[in-house]
Design a protein around this motif. Structure first.
Motif, PDB file in Angstrom:
ATOM      1  N   ARG A  13       3.338   1.592   2.389  1.00  0.00           N
ATOM      2  CA  ARG A  13       4.302   0.871   1.536  1.00  0.00           C
ATOM      3  C   ARG A  13       5.109  -0.114   2.372  1.00  0.00           C
ATOM      4  NH1 ARG A  13       5.072   5.549  -1.145  1.00  0.00           N
ATOM      5  NH2 ARG A  13       6.880   6.125   0.112  1.00  0.00           N
ATOM      6  N   LEU A  14       5.551   0.393   3.551  1.00  0.00           N
ATOM      7  CA  LEU A  14       6.387  -0.431   4.416  1.00  0.00           C
ATOM      8  C   LEU A  14       5.641  -1.707   4.828  1.00  0.00           C
ATOM      9  CD1 LEU A  14       9.122  -0.345   5.943  1.00  0.00           C
ATOM     10  CD2 LEU A  14       7.898   0.667   7.848  1.00  0.00           C
ATOM     11  N   LEU A  15       4.365  -1.550   5.152  1.00  0.00           N
ATOM     12  CA  LEU A  15       3.580  -2.714   5.570  1.00  0.00           C
ATOM     13  C   LEU A  15       3.347  -3.661   4.396  1.00  0.00           C
ATOM     14  CD1 LEU A  15       1.027  -1.013   7.974  1.00  0.00           C
ATOM     15  CD2 LEU A  15       2.858  -2.581   8.592  1.00  0.00           C
ATOM     16  N   ASP A  16       3.106  -3.068   3.206  1.00  0.00           N
ATOM     17  CA  ASP A  16       2.939  -3.902   2.008  1.00  0.00           C
ATOM     18  C   ASP A  16       4.176  -4.762   1.794  1.00  0.00           C
ATOM     19  OD1 ASP A  16       0.414  -3.108   1.337  1.00  0.00           O
ATOM     20  OD2 ASP A  16       1.073  -1.429   0.079  1.00  0.00           O
ATOM     21  N   GLN A  17       5.344  -4.083   1.848  1.00  0.00           N
ATOM     22  CA  GLN A  17       6.599  -4.802   1.609  1.00  0.00           C
ATOM     23  C   GLN A  17       6.812  -5.912   2.630  1.00  0.00           C
ATOM     24  OE1 GLN A  17       9.342  -1.572   1.754  1.00  0.00           O
ATOM     25  NE2 GLN A  17       8.722  -0.793  -0.264  1.00  0.00           N
ATOM     26  N   ALA A  18       6.377  -5.665   3.857  1.00  0.00           N
ATOM     27  CA  ALA A  18       6.593  -6.667   4.906  1.00  0.00           C
ATOM     28  C   ALA A  18       5.569  -7.796   4.812  1.00  0.00           C
ATOM     29  CB  ALA A  18       6.542  -6.011   6.274  1.00  0.00           C
ATOM     30  N   GLY A  19       4.652  -7.690   3.833  1.00  0.00           N
ATOM     31  CA  GLY A  19       3.714  -8.782   3.610  1.00  0.00           C
ATOM     32  C   GLY A  19       2.395  -8.655   4.360  1.00  0.00           C
ATOM     33  N   TRP A  20       2.149  -7.481   4.958  1.00  0.00           N
ATOM     34  CA  TRP A  20       0.875  -7.260   5.648  1.00  0.00           C
ATOM     35  C   TRP A  20      -0.110  -6.666   4.654  1.00  0.00           C
ATOM     36  CZ3 TRP A  20       0.467  -9.204  10.483  1.00  0.00           C
ATOM     37  CH2 TRP A  20       1.646  -9.484  11.156  1.00  0.00           C
ATOM     38  N   ARG A  21      -1.084  -7.474   4.219  1.00  0.00           N
ATOM     39  CA  ARG A  21      -2.013  -7.045   3.163  1.00  0.00           C
ATOM     40  C   ARG A  21      -3.389  -6.754   3.753  1.00  0.00           C
ATOM     41  NH1 ARG A  21       1.303  -6.111  -0.887  1.00  0.00           N
ATOM     42  NH2 ARG A  21       2.847  -7.748  -1.111  1.00  0.00           N
ATOM     43  N   PRO A  22      -4.062  -5.714   3.246  1.00  0.00           N
ATOM     44  CA  PRO A  22      -5.401  -5.400   3.770  1.00  0.00           C
ATOM     45  C   PRO A  22      -6.371  -6.555   3.519  1.00  0.00           C
ATOM     46  CG  PRO A  22      -4.559  -3.619   2.406  1.00  0.00           C
ATOM     47  CD  PRO A  22      -3.621  -4.763   2.213  1.00  0.00           C
ATOM     48  N   GLY A  23      -7.137  -6.906   4.537  1.00  0.00           N
ATOM     49  CA  GLY A  23      -8.150  -7.949   4.392  1.00  0.00           C
ATOM     50  C   GLY A  23      -9.463  -7.349   3.936  1.00  0.00           C
ATOM     51  N   ALA A  24     -10.519  -8.144   3.986  1.00  0.00           N
ATOM     52  CA  ALA A  24     -11.825  -7.705   3.497  1.00  0.00           C
ATOM     53  C   ALA A  24     -12.347  -6.514   4.297  1.00  0.00           C
ATOM     54  CB  ALA A  24     -12.806  -8.874   3.585  1.00  0.00           C
ATOM     55  N   ASP A  25     -12.023  -6.479   5.593  1.00  0.00           N
ATOM     56  CA  ASP A  25     -12.511  -5.385   6.445  1.00  0.00           C
ATOM     57  C   ASP A  25     -11.546  -4.207   6.474  1.00  0.00           C
ATOM     58  OD1 ASP A  25     -10.511  -6.704   7.719  1.00  0.00           O
ATOM     59  OD2 ASP A  25     -11.556  -6.961   9.636  1.00  0.00           O
ATOM     60  N   GLY A  26     -10.522  -4.207   5.606  1.00  0.00           N
ATOM     61  CA  GLY A  26      -9.575  -3.099   5.562  1.00  0.00           C
ATOM     62  C   GLY A  26      -8.441  -3.233   6.554  1.00  0.00           C
ATOM     63  N   ARG A  75      -5.144  -4.888   7.915  1.00  0.00           N
ATOM     64  CA  ARG A  75      -4.067  -5.696   7.326  1.00  0.00           C
ATOM     65  C   ARG A  75      -3.857  -6.983   8.105  1.00  0.00           C
ATOM     66  NH1 ARG A  75      -0.598  -2.698   3.790  1.00  0.00           N
ATOM     67  NH2 ARG A  75      -1.387  -0.565   3.649  1.00  0.00           N
ATOM     68  N   GLN A  76      -3.457  -8.028   7.355  1.00  0.00           N
ATOM     69  CA  GLN A  76      -3.163  -9.285   8.040  1.00  0.00           C
ATOM     70  C   GLN A  76      -2.111 -10.075   7.290  1.00  0.00           C
ATOM     71  OE1 GLN A  76      -6.920 -11.213   8.404  1.00  0.00           O
ATOM     72  NE2 GLN A  76      -7.646 -10.380   6.488  1.00  0.00           N
ATOM     73  N   LYS A  77      -1.541 -11.034   7.990  1.00  0.00           N
ATOM     74  CA  LYS A  77      -0.552 -11.932   7.387  1.00  0.00           C
ATOM     75  C   LYS A  77      -0.640 -13.257   8.129  1.00  0.00           C
ATOM     76  CE  LYS A  77       4.192 -11.450   7.878  1.00  0.00           C
ATOM     77  NZ  LYS A  77       5.457 -10.750   7.653  1.00  0.00           N
ATOM     78  N   ASP A  78      -0.741 -14.348   7.406  1.00  0.00           N
ATOM     79  CA  ASP A  78      -0.812 -15.691   8.002  1.00  0.00           C
ATOM     80  C   ASP A  78      -1.868 -15.767   9.110  1.00  0.00           C
ATOM     81  OD1 ASP A  78       1.389 -16.034   6.375  1.00  0.00           O
ATOM     82  OD2 ASP A  78       2.801 -15.622   8.020  1.00  0.00           O
ATOM     83  N   VAL A 121      -2.836 -13.517  11.118  1.00  0.00           N
ATOM     84  CA  VAL A 121      -2.670 -12.561  12.224  1.00  0.00           C
ATOM     85  C   VAL A 121      -3.142 -11.198  11.756  1.00  0.00           C
ATOM     86  CG1 VAL A 121      -1.014 -11.450  13.763  1.00  0.00           C
ATOM     87  CG2 VAL A 121      -0.677 -13.832  13.101  1.00  0.00           C
ATOM     88  N   ARG A 122      -4.092 -10.624  12.469  1.00  0.00           N
ATOM     89  CA  ARG A 122      -4.610  -9.299  12.099  1.00  0.00           C
ATOM     90  C   ARG A 122      -3.883  -8.220  12.885  1.00  0.00           C
ATOM     91  NH1 ARG A 122      -9.558  -8.176  13.668  1.00  0.00           N
ATOM     92  NH2 ARG A 122     -10.335  -7.011  11.881  1.00  0.00           N
ATOM     93  N   LEU A 123      -3.674  -7.067  12.249  1.00  0.00           N
ATOM     94  CA  LEU A 123      -3.049  -5.946  12.962  1.00  0.00           C
ATOM     95  C   LEU A 123      -4.123  -5.236  13.788  1.00  0.00           C
ATOM     96  CD1 LEU A 123      -0.544  -4.376  10.404  1.00  0.00           C
ATOM     97  CD2 LEU A 123      -0.146  -6.066  12.185  1.00  0.00           C
ATOM     98  N   SER A 124      -4.412  -5.819  14.930  1.00  0.00           N
ATOM     99  CA  SER A 124      -5.439  -5.259  15.788  1.00  0.00           C
ATOM    100  C   SER A 124      -4.801  -4.962  17.145  1.00  0.00           C
ATOM    101  CB  SER A 124      -6.585  -6.256  15.913  1.00  0.00           C
ATOM    102  OG  SER A 124      -7.498  -5.780  16.855  1.00  0.00           O
ATOM    103  N   ILE A 125      -4.871  -3.697  17.542  1.00  0.00           N
ATOM    104  CA  ILE A 125      -4.097  -3.236  18.691  1.00  0.00           C
ATOM    105  C   ILE A 125      -4.999  -2.804  19.841  1.00  0.00           C
ATOM    106  CG2 ILE A 125      -2.669  -1.264  19.451  1.00  0.00           C
ATOM    107  CD1 ILE A 125      -1.169  -1.477  16.852  1.00  0.00           C
TER     108      ILE A 125
END
Lengths: 335, 575
Positions: free
Chosen positions: B380-393, B395-398, B400-404
């Motif tokens: 929920r927190l990530l959704d609210q912050a605008g990080w939405r799941p991409g096609a590969d599951g 999350r990304q925004k603008d 930028v992928r959440l890849s660590i």
């Protein structure tokens, strides 16, 4: 032969120098840091200071030349002073371990007895088992003894010591309580009781290592004897009516043992290298354990000195093996 | 004749009387005699290399030396400062610490002797400071003497330490196993560059402790005997000690718990079920204790991507997505700390949300929410912050992928943790790449290596850290803005997350001027809360120490604040 020996010794000098340079560079350029094992609570400035005090601030060629001088000049001088009781500049700085801040050569000498006792004895036992087993196996190829010998050597070869060692500990120390699981390096043999204790504490590590050595040597001996048994001179000897005992022990053995001697001689430096894993498992704390703890602590002077001593031994025993072969087999002439 | 008999009876009565009176005295004497319990054997799976704590910071060396060398004061098993060679711990209240917090005066106990029979004086203490502060010596405990300007002997038993700045917590020099007193007579010729030449002194220091060395074999075994000049004539109960080193934790545990060959085994980092199996033999028992060691994730607040070149992982470029607090918080929420403890540490760990988990007065209770895993909340927190799941599951925004990239040192438990955490993060739509680096490189601090924990060329890293003794001030001050490793400092520095907060720096400055203990506790908690509520550090497990001793060994009180075997003088054979 003497000319050949001298030539070989002279060739060994540049070889060893080259080895020492390669060893030094390899170890020095490899990642790792002597202060890495210190707790994180020690601040970086202090660690930097420690590194400087260890001499790591100097350029690499300066450190290499210093090490060469310490190893080839200061150490022999110190040894000479110790032996003769004269002062020959024995107070010059020797090769100092970073971990213990004490001379590396003293550490090596201190570790020698337990390594020779355990690893050396296991080598002797291995040879004593391996040679006869190899000969008998070859004489009765594919007989029941050969099959059994093959099976045991396969086990000895393929079961790693870190498994067989722990297995022995669990069975004989934990379950049966016959042997101690931790080797007491301070134990001194003073009488029958203490000798008995020494034998008990050596039993498991020697068994583990001897199994491996015997496996290796018996296979070599068997192969070498088999090569000879099919040759014409054996058939001739048998046709002349010589007893089987004489055929095997006088004719075959003399010819077959040559390659095995080479293998055995080349294995001797390995004794001084210690048995890293077995020593660690039984806490024998010999040369192998010294090497591995020094590597873990990035104690470069110790690792460099130890590996270089091994290099010297390997070069020396190569030479020795060649010379021995010449003595055993008069057909081989080097000059 | 009669007279004679009377006399005889009288004599006999007298004799009986003497016997009756003296009998209890004799038996008492026997019970309280030094060395009465014979031999004790200790196994450390890391072997001590040297017995001079100033030339080695390693725990194994410090603790081995603690049987021989002693400080003026040390921490007891609950982390309280206790006078040891000193009469009392100096404080402002008892006049030992000056009102301006710049000097501290220690008074030695009277009649103390070194194990060679010579008296312990203030000159020895002064010498110890000189020895460590010599710049050419490479003293491992130099940080203990930070800000010290002068150490002087006022008389034979009084030492005054002067600091260049006000020191609200002046218990660095000569406190705990890390900073014991050396004998001047023995080490006088060993200062500075000559330190490594004194092999004999470094291997067999003359001390005031309950034991003295009879033989030292570096990286193997130490043989010790009771110190004949120890201050308590009834101690130690053991006449001789064997201190064996080497092997591994499992072998050490086995030697105490399963075969009974040894009496005490140090630091058994073993899987919980392995320890349980060994204990079934009934020969020994495990003891555990918690200090301040916390396994944590460190979040890189700066951009580690290689395109940044020289400015990689420096404050010049903020991290593309970890600079968003919502992302950091979500990463923390997704973790089940209880499961991590169960799998990795068992008895030797407990879940924590604080970087300062102990002592009690410094431990904050404000962050305990994190103990409950909350995957849905994190999503929920990530959704609210605008990080939405991409096609590969992921999350990304603008764009930028959440890849660590998540790195740590090579260690079985740490790799288990990495795998679990990767799984949890993938559930909230964060992609993780794992990496492990050999500990000697990772913690090595070689500025030429790209793989050190200081360079932090990754997004998240994991390791454990603690603070020494019971004062968290220097530890908390390490996250000061400007203390981050960067090219200008040859990548030295302790602020790994590159955390930078004005509010935090103000608290550091305030603590440096505060002497009152409860006020210091308030500040420490506030700083801890800032760090973990900003999610610059994500604490995972408060790690304890598990050791084992034979059932027949009495008097063991495990101490994680000082040397583990700090009270070996009190150890005895339980009957």
């Amino acid at each position: 032969m003497p000319v050949y020996t001298v030539r070989r010794v002279l060739v060994a000098v540049p070889t060893l120098l080259l080895i020492s340079l390669i060893l030094f560079l390899l170890l020095d350029l490899a990642p790792g840091d002597p202060t890495a094992q210190l707790p994180l609570t020690i601040p970086p400035e202090v660690k930097e200071n420690i590194r400087r005090a260890l001499g790591l601030g100097e350029a690499i060629h300066v450190r290499y030349l210093l090490w060469l001088k310490q190893f080839f000049v200061n150490e022999p001088l110190h040894l000479l002073s110790q032996l003769t009781g004269l002062d020959l500049g024995g107070d010059r700085l020797r090769v100092i371990s970073w971990q213990t801040r004490s001379p590396v050569v003293d550490l090596v000498i201190e570790r020698m007895p337990q390594t020779l006792w355990v690893v050396g004895l296991s080598y002797v036992v291995g040879i004593a088992i391996g040679l006869p087993v190899g000969i008998v196996s070859a004489r009765h190829q594919y007989g029941w003894f050969d099959q059994l010998g093959t099976f045991v050597s396969m086990v000895g070869f393929s079961v790693p010591t870190f498994f067989s060692g722990v297995l022995l500990i669990v069975v004989f120390s934990v379950e049966l309580g016959w042997f101690p699981s931790i080797y007491d390096t301070t134990h001194r043999v003073t009488g029958w009781d203490s000798l008995l204790f020494q034998l008990r504490q050596m039993a498991m590590p020697v068994t583990v290592l001897a199994l491996y050595n015997a496996a290796q040597i018996s296979r070599f001996m068997r192969a070498s004897a088999l090569d000879n048994l099919t040759l014409d001179y054996v058939r001739t000897a048998r046709a002349k009516g010589l007893s089987e005992r004489k055929v095997i022990f006088v004719h075959v053995l003399r010819n077959a043992v040559g390659p095995v001697v080479t293998v055995v001689a080349l294995g001797v430096p390995g004794i001084f290298g210690g048995a890293i894993i077995t020593e660690q498992i039984f806490k024998v704390n010999g040369l192998g354990q010294l090497l591995i703890t020094s590597i873990q602590a990035s104690d470069l002077p110790t690792v460099q000195t130890l590996t270089f001593v091994f290099a010297i031994l390997i070069v020396a025993f190569n030479l020795l093996a060649d010379l021995l072969l010449g003595i055993l087999d008069p057909r081989i002439r080097y000059d | 004749m009669r007279k004679f008999t009377t006399r005889l009876t009288g004599l006999a009565a007298l004799a009986v009387g003497v016997l009756l009176v003296s009998a209890p005295v004799i038996s008492n004497g026997a019970a309280a005699e030094r060395g009465r319990d014979g031999h004790v054997s200790i196994i450390y799976w890391q072997a001590p290399s040297i017995l001079n704590p100033y030339l080695s910071g390693g725990t194994k060396d410090l603790e081995a030396a603690s049987m021989i060398l002693e400080p003026l004061a040390r921490f007891d098993a609950s982390g309280n400062l206790t006078p040891w060679l000193a009469v009392s711990v100096p404080t402002v209240a008892n006049g030992g610490v000056s009102a301006d917090l710049r000097t501290v005066t220690w008074k030695l106990r009277e009649g103390l002797l070194w194990s060679d029979g010579s008296p312990v004086t203030a000159a020895d203490v002064v010498f110890t400071a000189e020895y460590c502060r010599d710049p050419a010596g490479g003293c491992a405990q130099l940080a203990k003497f930070d800000d010290v300007t002068k150490v002087e002997a006022l008389d034979d038993l009084t030492v005054k330490i002067t600091f260049g700045v006000p020191k609200p917590y002046p218990y660095g020099p000569f406190v705990a196993a890390t900073s014991p007193i050396l004998q001047k007579a023995q080490f006088a010729a060993c200062k500075g560059a000559r330190a490594p030449e004194c092999t004999e002194a470094n291997f067999g220091p003359v001390g005031t402790g309950p034991f003295r060395v009879t033989e030292f074999r570096p990286n193997d075994v130490i043989s010790l005997e009771a110190n004949p000049n120890y201050r308590d004539p009834a101690k130690p109960a053991f006449a001789t000690v064997t201190f064996k080193g080497g092997g591994d934790a499992a072998a050490a545990g086995r030697a105490v718990l399963a075969t009974g060959e040894f009496d005490y085994a140090w630091n058994l980092q073993l899987a919980p079920e392995v320890l349980k199996g060994m204990q079934a033999a009934g020969k020994g028992t495990t003891v555990s204790s918690f200090g301040t060691l916390v396994e944590r994730l460190v979040v890189n607040m700066t951009d580690p991507s290689p395109e940044r070149g020289e400015a990689r992982s420096t404050r010049a470029h903020p991290h593309p997505f970890l600079s968003d607090r919502a992302v950091r918080k979500a990463l923390s929420m997704a973790i089940d700390r209880r499961l991590l403890v169960e799998i990795g540490y068992g008895q030797a760990g407990r879940p924590t949300c604080n970087v300062v988990p102990a002592p009690g007065i410094y431990a904050s209770k404000a962050n305990d929410d994190c103990l409950r895993q909350d995957i849905e909340g994190a999503k929920r927190l990530l959704d609210q912050a605008g990080w939405r799941p991409g096609a590969d599951g992921v999350r990304q925004k603008d764009g930028v992928r959440l890849s660590i990239l998540y790195q740590t040192s090579t260690n079985a438990v740490r790799q288990d943790f990495q795998a679990l955490i990767k799984q949890w993060w993938s559930e909230i739509g964060v992609e993780t790449e794992l990496r492990n680096i050999d500990a000697s490189v990772f913690f090595g601090g070689d500025p030429g290596s790209p793989d050190t924990y200081q360079k932090f060329f990754a997004d998240i890293e994991m390791y454990a850290n603690n603070f020494e003794g019971a004062d968290p001030e220097p530890y908390l001050a390490s996250w000061r803005c400007g203390n981050e490793p960067r090219p200008a400092t040859q990548w030295q520095g302790e602020n790994m997350p590159r955390y930078c907060s004005e509010a935090y720096d103000r608290l550091i400055a305030e603590m440096a001027m505060t002497g009152d203990i409860s006020e210091r506790a308030r500040l420490a908690k506030a700083m801890n809360d800032l760090l973990v509520q900003d999610y610059a550090l994500i604490p995972l497990v408060h790690r304890g120490r598990v050791s084992a001793h034979a059932r027949s060994l009495g008097g063991v009180r495990l101490n994680t604040w000082d040397s583990e075997i700090w009270n070996i003088a009190d150890w005895h054979r339980a009957r």
